[in-house]
Scaffold this active site. Sequence first.
Site, PDB file in Angstrom:
ATOM      1  N   TYR A 142       0.882  -1.124  -0.014  1.00  0.00           N
ATOM      2  CA  TYR A 142       0.083   0.007   0.000  1.00  0.00           C
ATOM      3  C   TYR A 142       0.821   1.300  -0.183  1.00  0.00           C
ATOM      4  O   TYR A 142       1.998   1.348   0.768  1.00  0.00           O
ATOM      5  CB  TYR A 142      -0.777   0.041   1.362  1.00  0.00           C
ATOM      6  N   ASP A 237       9.417   3.147  -0.513  1.00  0.00           N
ATOM      7  CA  ASP A 237       8.575   3.713   0.112  1.00  0.00           C
ATOM      8  C   ASP A 237       8.678   3.162   1.889  1.00  0.00           C
ATOM      9  O   ASP A 237       8.394   2.190   2.232  1.00  0.00           O
ATOM     10  CB  ASP A 237       7.123   3.334  -0.294  1.00  0.00           C
ATOM     11  N   LYS A 265       4.541   9.622   8.361  1.00  0.00           N
ATOM     12  CA  LYS A 265       4.533   9.296   9.989  1.00  0.00           C
ATOM     13  C   LYS A 265       5.679   9.810  10.837  1.00  0.00           C
ATOM     14  O   LYS A 265       5.403  11.139  11.171  1.00  0.00           O
ATOM     15  CB  LYS A 265       4.436   7.551   9.856  1.00  0.00           C
TER      16      LYS A 265
HETATM   17  P1  KE4 Z   1      -0.597   8.577   4.313  1.00  0.00           P
HETATM   18  O1  KE4 Z   1      -1.219   9.334   3.197  1.00  0.00           O
HETATM   19  O2  KE4 Z   1      -1.770   7.800   5.216  1.00  0.00           O
HETATM   20  O3  KE4 Z   1       0.086   9.439   5.186  1.00  0.00           O
HETATM   21  O4  KE4 Z   1       0.524   7.479   3.931  1.00  0.00           O
HETATM   22  C1  KE4 Z   1      -0.023   6.544   2.973  1.00  0.00           C
HETATM   23  C2  KE4 Z   1       1.242   5.286   3.079  1.00  0.00           C
HETATM   24  C3  KE4 Z   1       1.995   5.298   2.177  1.00  0.00           C
HETATM   25  N1  KE4 Z   1       3.094   4.041   2.175  1.00  0.00           N
HETATM   26  C4  KE4 Z   1       3.000   3.390   3.129  1.00  0.00           C
HETATM   27  C5  KE4 Z   1       3.935   2.194   3.026  1.00  0.00           C
HETATM   28  C6  KE4 Z   1       1.737   3.536   4.118  1.00  0.00           C
HETATM   29  O5  KE4 Z   1       1.812   2.355   5.080  1.00  0.00           O
HETATM   30  C7  KE4 Z   1       1.109   4.407   4.055  1.00  0.00           C
HETATM   31  C8  KE4 Z   1      -0.168   4.517   4.898  1.00  0.00           C
HETATM   32  N2  KE4 Z   1      -0.313   3.647   5.940  1.00  0.00           N
HETATM   33  C9  KE4 Z   1      -1.563   3.257   6.563  1.00  0.00           C
HETATM   34  C10 KE4 Z   1      -1.515   2.027   7.405  1.00  0.00           C
HETATM   35  N3  KE4 Z   1      -1.078   0.996   6.958  1.00  0.00           N
HETATM   36  C11 KE4 Z   1      -2.429   4.423   7.202  1.00  0.00           C
HETATM   37  C12 KE4 Z   1      -3.516   4.313   7.952  1.00  0.00           C
HETATM   38  C13 KE4 Z   1      -4.681   4.747   7.320  1.00  0.00           C
HETATM   39  O6  KE4 Z   1      -4.724   4.608   6.326  1.00  0.00           O
HETATM   40  O7  KE4 Z   1      -5.355   5.126   8.088  1.00  0.00           O
END
Ligand code: KE4
Length: 425
Positions: A142, A237, A265
């Site tokens: 993801y 990523d 994060k």
């Molecule tokens: P954000 O747009 O949520 O800040 O980041 C996206 C993203 C990009 N790359 C990786 C490897 C990620 O894990 C994420 C987002 N992680 C999720 C948890 N698996 C965010 C939690 C959510 O979607 O509420």
Amino acid sequence: MGRSEDLFERARTCIPGGVNSPVRAFGSVGMTPRFIQRAEGSYVYDADGNKYLDFIGSWGPMILGHSNPVVLEAVEKAIRDGLSYGAATEREVTMAELICSIVPSVEMVRMVNSGTEAVMSALRLARGYTGRTKIIKFTGCYHGHCDAMLVKAGSGVMTQGIPDSAGVPKGCTEDTLTAVYNNLESVEALMDANPRAVAAVIVEPVGANMGVVNPAPGFLEGLRTLCDKNGALLIFDEVITGFRLALDGAQGYFGVQPDLTTFGKIIGGGMPVGAYGGRKEIMSMVAPSGAVYQAGTLSGNPVAMAAGLAQLTALKDTPNLYSDLNDKANRFFTSLEITLKNAGIPFALNHTGSIGSVFFTGTPVGDYASSKTSDTERYRDYFAYMLSQGIYLAPSQFEAMFISCSHTEEELQLVLDCVSRYFQR
Ligand code: KE4
């Protein structure tokens, strides 16, 4: 009804699904989500006053624990100077210099407001730099919710059981190719089928969105070689692994250098921050120094930078922080493995550094397909029991457990005792 139930009822009238991010809705565990009111150290407290030992840590940012005094103080000080200017600030320069000084592959970095924005921008840059259009991603990884990445994605997409997403036109995903995690042949086949057309391979160096899936020995090195051979960029990523596995992230932990890295994060210390960075010759193509456009009203926001700088500085300057954290986490996961073995149930347990996942399957989990063999009904029951015992795990099989610097040995032992009791019922 408790306050979480009340709030959820209200929320669902005016927020899609009652939440601002799907995984928070507790959909795959079939429960009312806990509305959290405050957090401190290892704990979160919900609207009904329940206290939970927290292993979500805001999905990664809270590596130091919640409400870290140094981070809070930095924010309290920063807000006195105003919240946002829409202008350049010294703090952004200091942040960029800090990231470049820590992550060897990053010579220049651009701040954005989320991991999604970092990935979206890095993909555009890779295409602009190479003049190519195809992107290879891995099923189950993801990378946020930009259209091109909503193809066989992990995390909430996987949890919701929706193969991809509605509303994404074919044109946005026809250049997204999907390979199998830990399967270099699947990548090579895509490269061979698309000669001189692949702009980049984007990978979570440790998969954390199909549950935690470790890179097989040689997998990351193999991606580096395949990208070099085919003139494609390698994008790590590191939104989760960055500043998590080691100060210099997965690329330092595994010793494999990408061409571009995305962050999120932890670099925001809990505030909305993302970033992407890499070699000067690539990053110089980003506007206004180059032709690849990207912008953002709140990018490099002074308050968010204050929080991020405070956290990154604490991570950099605290002696043995990562060795202590990773050793503590390794001891915990090793003990958890023994506890699960003693329970006599089929399971797989993957962990690297301070992130890990338990899968209720007898199959080793090394990619999306094997992760999907997990018994999600069992996970639902396990989650509910642990929550009833005051332990707040990810409300989805396909997420990670995050251990922070604030978790004590005693608190981790509490979890092990709870797991034992669960299987002795
Ligand atoms: P954000 O747009 O949520 O800040 O980041 C996206 C993203 C990009 N790359 C990786 C490897 C990620 O894990 C994420 C987002 N992680 C999720 C948890 N698996 C965010 C939690 C959510 O979607 O509420």
